[in-house]
Design an enzyme around this catalytic site. Structure first.
Site, PDB file in Angstrom:
ATOM      1  CB  CYS A  85      -0.932   0.027   1.210  1.00 36.84           C
ATOM      2  SG  CYS A  85      -2.205  -1.244   1.180  1.00 36.84           S
ATOM      3  CG  HIS A 331      -6.484   2.072   0.126  1.00 36.62           C
ATOM      4  ND1 HIS A 331      -5.282   2.425  -0.461  1.00 36.62           N
ATOM      5  CD2 HIS A 331      -6.154   1.225   1.143  1.00 36.62           C
ATOM      6  CE1 HIS A 331      -4.288   1.835   0.187  1.00 36.62           C
ATOM      7  NE2 HIS A 331      -4.792   1.093   1.155  1.00 36.62           N
TER       8      HIS A 331
END
Length: 376
Positions: A85, A331
């Site tokens: 991420c 996201h």
């Protein structure tokens, strides 16, 4: 710090919900749109490299493919990095390091993720057993601790004493802020339309605390983490143009000087706290405290995780993502760290929201990446 590299441009695609408006776009399609836009504004500045973060794409060197698809000369190399991420912000950190080390000109750096087109992944068969599909590769060895992100967020929030009400309130606020920013045109200057999409898909004006309170626990019976106070699964790309200090002086344009960056490791069982360690290191290297920072952008993977990080840092959550964060926008894993950099640029350079900014993102496996910038 006058010799530090400078971010002089920042753009992103709208963030799409997986399976919806951007479902037909590959990772290279999304990244190429942003790369082409940034490259088109370079003028005579030599472009040295394209660095992109990516987590779940087709493999190979997505940055190289996207650069060529964007029409860049074959002489411009591409590098793809994977810090899960944190990949998009890690790519920017690498670009900054490259320019600090003496390279001159520009590096385009950011990240991309197409959850919609991510290939299926299989463990090879053992003996007569069939191949086994898996959703993600290991974040850490099992004996060290390799939780999925949802249960890890439950643990972090529970240990910090962040209850369901607080998490839902934070999520509702993120959506309200993003909707207000969207309606005021606050995202318009940073967006590169793709596949007919010209606005982020996920923000919901109707997502109130009351509505969020009706949702069931997503990961543990009786848990506080739900799909409403967690980020979505998304598609998108974001990138910035980073130049060396000398090139910035020649250009004479406003930008964000990168004062410091940091990458930190934390307990893999509590990956969401990577924001804390990385932010502290970056601020320390910049010689600043949180009170000196005007704009704070944390990746909002889970409301409880962000609130736990704020508690650890003694930071008022009201200061985080003042125009809405990933809970509302989405996201797109490999792109999210770069989205934070774009958001800092929009608020500090385009919007005049202050002088200094902090971006930080947590990483599965127990890592964090952070960056501190100032207007120049």
């Amino acid at each position: 710090m006058t010799g530090a590299p400078v971010i002089v441009a920042a753009r992103r695609t709208p963030i799409g919900t997986a399976g919806h408006a951007l479902a037909g776009c590959t990772a290279a399609d999304l990244a190429a749109a942003v790369i082409a836009d940034l490259a088109g504004s370079l003028g005579d500045v030599p472009l040295r490299e394209v660095v992109l973060g990516n987590c779940m794409g087709p493999g190979g060197d997505v940055a190289r493919v996207a650069a060529l698809q964007a029409g860049l000369p074959v002489t411009v190399p591409g590098l793809t990095v994977d810090r899960q991420c944190g990949s998009g912000l890690a790519a920017i950190v690498l670009a900054v390091a490259q320019l600090r080390a003496g390279e001159t000109g520009a590096v385009l750096a950011g990240g991309v993720e197409s959850a919609s087109t991510a290939p299926w992944r299989m463990w090879p068969p053992r003996g007569d057993a069939a191949p086994v599909r898996y959703e993600r590769a290991p974040f850490a060895p099992a004996d060290v601790g390799d939780p999925d992100m949802g249960p890890a967020a439950e643990l972090v929030a529970r240990e910090a004493g962040i209850d369901r009400v607080a998490q839902d309130a934070y999520a509702a606020r993120s959506h309200a802020r993003a909707v207000a920013t969207q309606q005021a045109g606050g995202f318009a200057a940073e967006l590169v339309p793709v596949a007919g999409l010209d606005a982020d898909e996920r923000p919901r004006a109707t997502l109130t605390v009351e509505r969020l309170g009706r949702l069931r626990s997503a990961f543990e019976p009786g848990g506080a983490v739900t799909v409403g106070n967690s980020c979505g699964i998304n598609d998108g790309a974001a990138a910035v143009t980073v130049v060396d200090a000398g090139t910035h002086r020649e250009l004479g344009v406003p930008g964000l000087r990168v004062l410091a960056t940091a990458t930190a490791g934390v307990d893999p069982r509590r990956p969401g706290l990577g924001i804390v360690a990385a932010a502290r290191q970056a601020l320390d290297r910049a010689g600043l405290g949180l009170d000196d920072v005007d704009v704070v952008e944390f990746n909002e993977a889970f409301a409880g995780q962000v609130l736990a990080c704020c508690a650890e840092l003694e930071l008022d959550p009201e200061r985080v993502c003042r125009e809405g964060g990933a809970l509302a926008l989405g996201h797109p894993w490999g792109a999210s760290g770069a989205v934070l950099a774009v958001r800092l640029f929009s608020q500090l350079v385009r919007g005049g929201a202050g002088r200094t900014g902090l971006a930080a993102i947590a990483v599965g496996g127990g890592q964090g990446v952070a960056m501190v910038v100032e207007t120049c």
